[in-house]
Each structure stands twice: as structure tokens, then as C-alpha cells.
Motif scaffolding. Structure first.
Motif, mmCIF file in Angstrom:
data_model
loop_
_atom_site.group_PDB
_atom_site.id
_atom_site.type_symbol
_atom_site.label_atom_id
_atom_site.label_comp_id
_atom_site.label_asym_id
_atom_site.label_seq_id
_atom_site.Cartn_x
_atom_site.Cartn_y
_atom_site.Cartn_z
ATOM 1 N N TYR A 275 0.845 -1.206 0.000
ATOM 2 C CA TYR A 275 0.000 0.000 0.000
ATOM 3 C C TYR A 275 0.878 1.252 0.000
ATOM 4 O O TYR A 275 0.656 2.189 -0.782
ATOM 5 C CB TYR A 275 -0.883 -0.032 1.252
ATOM 6 N N PHE A 276 1.917 1.263 0.853
ATOM 7 C CA PHE A 276 2.751 2.462 0.926
ATOM 8 C C PHE A 276 3.691 2.583 -0.267
ATOM 9 O O PHE A 276 4.062 3.693 -0.642
ATOM 10 C CB PHE A 276 3.462 2.552 2.283
ATOM 11 N N ARG A 277 4.051 1.462 -0.871
ATOM 12 C CA ARG A 277 4.828 1.567 -2.108
ATOM 13 C C ARG A 277 3.955 2.214 -3.189
ATOM 14 O O ARG A 277 4.373 3.140 -3.879
ATOM 15 C CB ARG A 277 5.300 0.178 -2.559
ATOM 16 N N GLU A 278 2.719 1.741 -3.295
ATOM 17 C CA GLU A 278 1.828 2.302 -4.329
ATOM 18 C C GLU A 278 1.480 3.755 -4.034
ATOM 19 O O GLU A 278 1.383 4.581 -4.938
ATOM 20 C CB GLU A 278 0.567 1.437 -4.441
ATOM 21 N N PHE A 279 1.315 4.051 -2.735
ATOM 22 C CA PHE A 279 1.044 5.441 -2.351
ATOM 23 C C PHE A 279 2.234 6.321 -2.750
ATOM 24 O O PHE A 279 2.074 7.378 -3.377
ATOM 25 C CB PHE A 279 0.798 5.527 -0.841
ATOM 26 N N GLY A 280 3.441 5.888 -2.407
ATOM 27 C CA GLY A 280 4.651 6.646 -2.727
ATOM 28 C C GLY A 280 4.796 6.851 -4.222
ATOM 29 O O GLY A 280 5.159 7.947 -4.683
ATOM 30 N N GLU A 281 4.503 5.813 -4.986
ATOM 31 C CA GLU A 281 4.622 5.914 -6.453
ATOM 32 C C GLU A 281 3.597 6.908 -7.015
ATOM 33 O O GLU A 281 3.912 7.703 -7.899
ATOM 34 C CB GLU A 281 4.422 4.531 -7.084
ATOM 35 N N VAL B 77 6.013 0.450 6.431
ATOM 36 C CA VAL B 77 5.776 1.736 5.755
ATOM 37 C C VAL B 77 7.092 2.240 5.160
ATOM 38 O O VAL B 77 7.151 2.673 4.003
ATOM 39 C CB VAL B 77 5.199 2.764 6.761
ATOM 40 N N GLN B 78 8.179 2.151 5.944
ATOM 41 C CA GLN B 78 9.481 2.637 5.457
ATOM 42 C C GLN B 78 9.972 1.806 4.272
ATOM 43 O O GLN B 78 10.512 2.350 3.313
ATOM 44 C CB GLN B 78 10.504 2.639 6.600
ATOM 45 N N SER B 79 9.755 0.470 4.328
ATOM 46 C CA SER B 79 10.165 -0.382 3.196
ATOM 47 C C SER B 79 9.398 0.010 1.945
ATOM 48 O O SER B 79 9.987 0.165 0.866
ATOM 49 C CB SER B 79 9.877 -1.859 3.480
ATOM 50 N N GLY B 80 8.088 0.175 2.082
ATOM 51 C CA GLY B 80 7.256 0.505 0.921
ATOM 52 C C GLY B 80 7.672 1.836 0.301
ATOM 53 O O GLY B 80 7.811 1.958 -0.917
ATOM 54 N N MET B 81 7.918 2.842 1.147
ATOM 55 C CA MET B 81 8.294 4.163 0.628
ATOM 56 C C MET B 81 9.693 4.115 0.002
ATOM 57 O O MET B 81 9.935 4.764 -1.020
ATOM 58 C CB MET B 81 8.244 5.197 1.761
ATOM 59 N N ALA B 82 10.609 3.353 0.597
ATOM 60 C CA ALA B 82 11.963 3.240 0.015
ATOM 61 C C ALA B 82 11.863 2.570 -1.353
ATOM 62 O O ALA B 82 12.526 2.995 -2.312
ATOM 63 C CB ALA B 82 12.871 2.451 0.950
ATOM 64 N N GLU B 83 11.023 1.529 -1.464
ATOM 65 C CA GLU B 83 10.852 0.863 -2.767
ATOM 66 C C GLU B 83 10.268 1.823 -3.802
ATOM 67 O O GLU B 83 10.525 1.679 -4.996
ATOM 68 C CB GLU B 83 9.921 -0.355 -2.613
ATOM 69 N N ALA B 84 9.491 2.793 -3.342
ATOM 70 C CA ALA B 84 8.904 3.771 -4.276
ATOM 71 C C ALA B 84 9.906 4.854 -4.669
ATOM 72 O O ALA B 84 9.581 5.720 -5.482
ATOM 73 C CB ALA B 84 7.659 4.398 -3.650
ATOM 74 N N GLY B 85 11.103 4.854 -4.071
ATOM 75 C CA GLY B 85 12.146 5.791 -4.504
ATOM 76 C C GLY B 85 12.447 6.918 -3.529
ATOM 77 O O GLY B 85 13.196 7.840 -3.871
ATOM 78 N N TYR B 86 11.899 6.867 -2.320
ATOM 79 C CA TYR B 86 12.144 7.929 -1.342
ATOM 80 C C TYR B 86 13.361 7.607 -0.483
ATOM 81 O O TYR B 86 13.677 6.445 -0.243
ATOM 82 C CB TYR B 86 10.923 8.107 -0.407
ATOM 83 N N GLU B 87 14.012 8.655 0.012
ATOM 84 C CA GLU B 87 15.054 8.497 1.027
ATOM 85 C C GLU B 87 14.368 8.428 2.385
ATOM 86 O O GLU B 87 13.498 9.268 2.672
ATOM 87 C CB GLU B 87 15.993 9.700 1.019
ATOM 88 N N PRO C 199 5.607 7.417 16.076
ATOM 89 C CA PRO C 199 6.595 7.885 15.102
ATOM 90 C C PRO C 199 5.938 8.659 13.958
ATOM 91 O O PRO C 199 4.918 8.232 13.417
ATOM 92 C CB PRO C 199 7.212 6.579 14.573
ATOM 93 N N TRP C 200 6.526 9.800 13.607
ATOM 94 C CA TRP C 200 6.146 10.521 12.388
ATOM 95 C C TRP C 200 7.317 10.339 11.436
ATOM 96 O O TRP C 200 8.328 11.048 11.540
ATOM 97 C CB TRP C 200 5.852 11.998 12.686
ATOM 98 N N MET C 201 7.195 9.322 10.580
ATOM 99 C CA MET C 201 8.303 8.940 9.703
ATOM 100 C C MET C 201 8.551 10.037 8.675
ATOM 101 O O MET C 201 7.608 10.621 8.144
ATOM 102 C CB MET C 201 7.947 7.635 8.990
ATOM 103 N N LEU C 202 9.838 10.265 8.407
ATOM 104 C CA LEU C 202 10.213 11.346 7.506
ATOM 105 C C LEU C 202 10.883 10.766 6.261
ATOM 106 O O LEU C 202 11.768 9.901 6.372
ATOM 107 C CB LEU C 202 11.160 12.302 8.234
ATOM 108 N N PHE C 203 10.445 11.238 5.107
ATOM 109 C CA PHE C 203 10.990 10.789 3.819
ATOM 110 C C PHE C 203 11.310 12.022 2.976
ATOM 111 O O PHE C 203 10.747 13.102 3.202
ATOM 112 C CB PHE C 203 9.963 9.924 3.069
ATOM 113 N N ARG C 204 12.199 11.817 1.988
ATOM 114 C CA ARG C 204 12.482 12.926 1.074
ATOM 115 C C ARG C 204 12.542 12.389 -0.348
ATOM 116 O O ARG C 204 13.158 11.349 -0.602
ATOM 117 C CB ARG C 204 13.816 13.578 1.444
#
Ligand SMILES: C[S@@+](CC[C@H](N)C(=O)[O-])C[C@H]1O[C@@H](n2cnc3c(N)ncnc32)[C@H](O)[C@@H]1O
Length: 314
Positions: free
Chosen positions: A85-91, A115-125, A163-168
Motif C-alpha cells: 500500500y505504501f509503495r503504491e502510495f509513494g509511487e 511503511v518505510q520499506s514501501g516508501m523506500a521501494e517507491a524511490g524515497y530516502e 513515530p512521524w516517519m520522515l521521507f524525502r
């Protein structure tokens, strides 16, 4: 006055179909942690007060507690769904973001890694997380139906943070300074020249004066949201998105801080209350713009170290 707009939509569809590329400078949102809790069948159970992922925590001192989602009920397949879900959201989000845009996602310790794995797979730091310290009702229980037998045991630690996870989104220029000059993003805004944003924020339960505005089950406090949203635009300019905007609390924080914002909410009832909530929540504590960390014991922010209560409903 800062501008805001709200859309009644599924944010995945909105992001795929209606977003303007390179238009969003930052995201601050509190998504469904376990994905299932805001699906229509779980919302029926929440509104009926029975069953599903929503639980009423034990009554303490005779006072009834608000329902909380309990994620230990998720099975392996549902956990895997969180990561996807979070990978698709990030994408879906990525094209709308300006290079160097930061994203805050509220989470829960048990599901944070997914959540962090999904967002990292979508290309976020993955840029760590801000820990919101507060006295919640998560964890600390004795083994179910054997509480007397194992009186000295707790199955999980008693929760005291969120936690409020931070991505860039990766910067597009060679250095952060160049990215800041070209895009206005890539870094965070300090609380003041002498004080960077810390990664631990002493927070509180959402104050009663804010809960009087909205009965959303996961209403977040203005104290925290004004600090977080303010930090997201390093030069104080740009547009913040909350794609799961619930009560509209993030948009209210943006209004108070002076940032333009876009909100998306799928639920009919929550959407219908957005304009009223945003007006009322942003009108609270009119001098508080998230530049200081102080708050009173009941979660009410303190504007500049000298101010006392500023809770005025306009
Ligand atoms: C955890 S709540 C956010 C609450 C918010 N932080 C507040 O203080 O009010 C998540 C919200 O996202 C909404 N939601 C869930 N899935 C969505 C989707 N796909 N698109 C837009 N909104 C969605 C839910 O209806 C819910 O109001």
C-alpha cells in the motif's frame, strides 16, 4: 491569509488523475496505519461501537475512552498489504512532488518498518522519524485471560510515542543549497536560527478544546501539527498536501502557520465537516505558529514562552 482547497476523493485516484506534476512542496499526513481501519466495513463497526479492528481501551477512573485501532489483529497477508500500500502510495505521489520535497507519515511502531520499506521501494530516502512523546493507551497489557497468573508480565512495552516517519524525494541538484535555490526544498525549517527541529517532541493528548471541534477518532493536536507543518517548508514558501486529511487538522495547522495547503478525504461525513473544522481549529491559539515546543500539561501550546492560554474559538 493562506489559501487551501479540499477534494472529496480517494487520494490514490486523485494523485493519479488530477495532480499537477511538480506542484507539491511537502506532505504531512496521518494515513490509515493498518489500511483496513478506514475501509467502509470497519467504519460501520466503529460507528456501531462493536467489533472489527477498533477497540475501546479499558475504562480508567470511570471515564470512557475513545476507540483505538488495534493492529495486533492484522494477519500476515494484511501486514504485507501495508508495505505494498505504501509503495503504491509513494509511487502515486512522486510525480506531484518537487525534488527535495519532504513527507511526514504518522505511523505506529509495530508497522513502521513496513511503511518505510514501501516508501523506500517507491524511490524515497528514509530520513528517520520524529518521535511524538505522549501518554497513549497502547501496549503494556498482561497476557489475555491469564492476567492473574502472569501479574508481573506485560506482552509489549507500554506505548509512550508515535513515530512521524520522515521521507524525502531525492534532490535534483548537486547540493542541498543548489536545490534550495532552484526549488525551495531539500531541507527543513529550523524552529529559530539557534534551534534546529529536534527528532523528539514532547506532545500531549489532543486538547479537549480541539476535540470539541471534531469527533474524528484520530484527531491530532495543533501543537504537534503546527510544529511539523512549519518545519516542512525550509524557506517558508510552497504548498503542503494532506492526502488523508480526516478532520482537516493538518490544513488548519497550515492556515495558522501561513502555508497554502491541499486536503483530500474519501469519507462523506468527514469531508462534509472540513470547512467548519479548518476554520475553528485554525482559529485556536492565534499566536501559535509552531515556532516553539512548549505546551501546557493539557496539550495546549504556548506561543512564545510568555503566553498562557490562547484557546479562543472564533
Ligand atoms: C488517520 S485518519 C486522519 C486523521 C487526521 N490526522 C486528523 O487529525 O483528523 C485517516 C483519514 O484518511 C481517510 N482515508 C482513508 N483512505 C483514504 C483514501 N484512499 N483517500 C482519501 N482519504 C482516505 C479516512 O477516512 C480518515 O479520515
Amino acid at each position: 491569509m493562506a489559501h487551501y482547497e479540499v477534494h472529496h476523493a480517494n487520494c490514490f485516484e486523485w494523485l493519479r488523475e488530477q495532480q499537477t506534476p511538480l506542484s507539491i512542496h511537502a506532505v504531512c499526513t496521518d494515513p490509515p496505519f493498518g489500511i483496513v481501519e478506514f475501509l467502509p466495513h470497519e467504519m460501520v463497526k466503529l460507528r456501531n461501537g462493536r467489533g472489527g479492528v477498533w477497540r475501546i481501551p479499558p475504562t480508567i477512573g470511570g471515564s470512557q475512552r475513545a476507540p483505538l485501532p488495534r493492529f495486533t489483529t492484522l494477519n500476515q497477508q494484511e501486514r504485507e498489504h501495508v508495505r505494498v500500500y505504501f509503495r503504491e502510495f509513494g509511487e502515486a505521489l512522486m510525480p506531484a512532488l518537487i525534488p527535495g520535497a519532504h513527507v511526514f507519515l504518522a505511523g505506529t511502531p509495530m508497522l513502521q518498518h513496513l511503511v518505510q520499506s514501501g516508501m523506500a521501494e517507491a524511490g524515497y530516502e528514509v530520513r528517520g522519524a520524529i518521535m511524538r512523546l505522549y501518554r497513549g493507551f497502547r501496549g503494556g497489557d498482561r497476557p489475555k485471560l491469564a492476567e492473574q497468573e502472569f501479574a508481573n508480565v506485560c506482552v509489549t512495552p507500554r506505548g509512550a510515542y508515535e513515530p512521524w516517519m520522515l521521507f524525502r524525494k531525492p534532490i535534483a541538484e548537486k547540493t542541498v543549497a543548489q536545490n534550495l535555490r532552484k526549488w525551495g526544498t531539500g531541507a527543513l525549517r529550523r524552529l529559530s536560527v539557534d534551534q534546529p527541529l529536534p527528532d523528539i517532541i514532547q506532545s500531549g493528548k489532543t486538547p479537549i478544546i480541539e476535540e470539541a471541534v471534531s469527533d474524528h477518532p484520530t484527531l491530532k493536536p495543533q501543537h504537534l501539527l503546527r510544529i511539523l507543518t512549519r518545519s516542512l517548508l525550509p524557506l517558508g514558501k510552497g504548498q503542503v498536501l494532506d492526502p488523508f486529511c480526516g478532520s482537516g487538522s493538518t490544513l488548519a495547522a497550515c492556515q495558522a502557520v501561513g502555508y497554502d495547503a491541499i486536503g483530500i478525504e474519501v469519507d462523506d461525513d468527514y469531508f462534509a465537516s472540513l470547512h467548519t473544522n479548518i476554520r475553528q481549529l485554525s482559529g485556536l491559539y492565534p499566536k501559535y505558529r509552531g515556532e516553539t515546543l512548549e505546551m501546557l500539561s493539557d496539550g495546549v501550546p504556548v506561543a512564545n514562552g510568555k503566553e498562557r492560554r490562547q484557546g479562543v474559538l472564533l
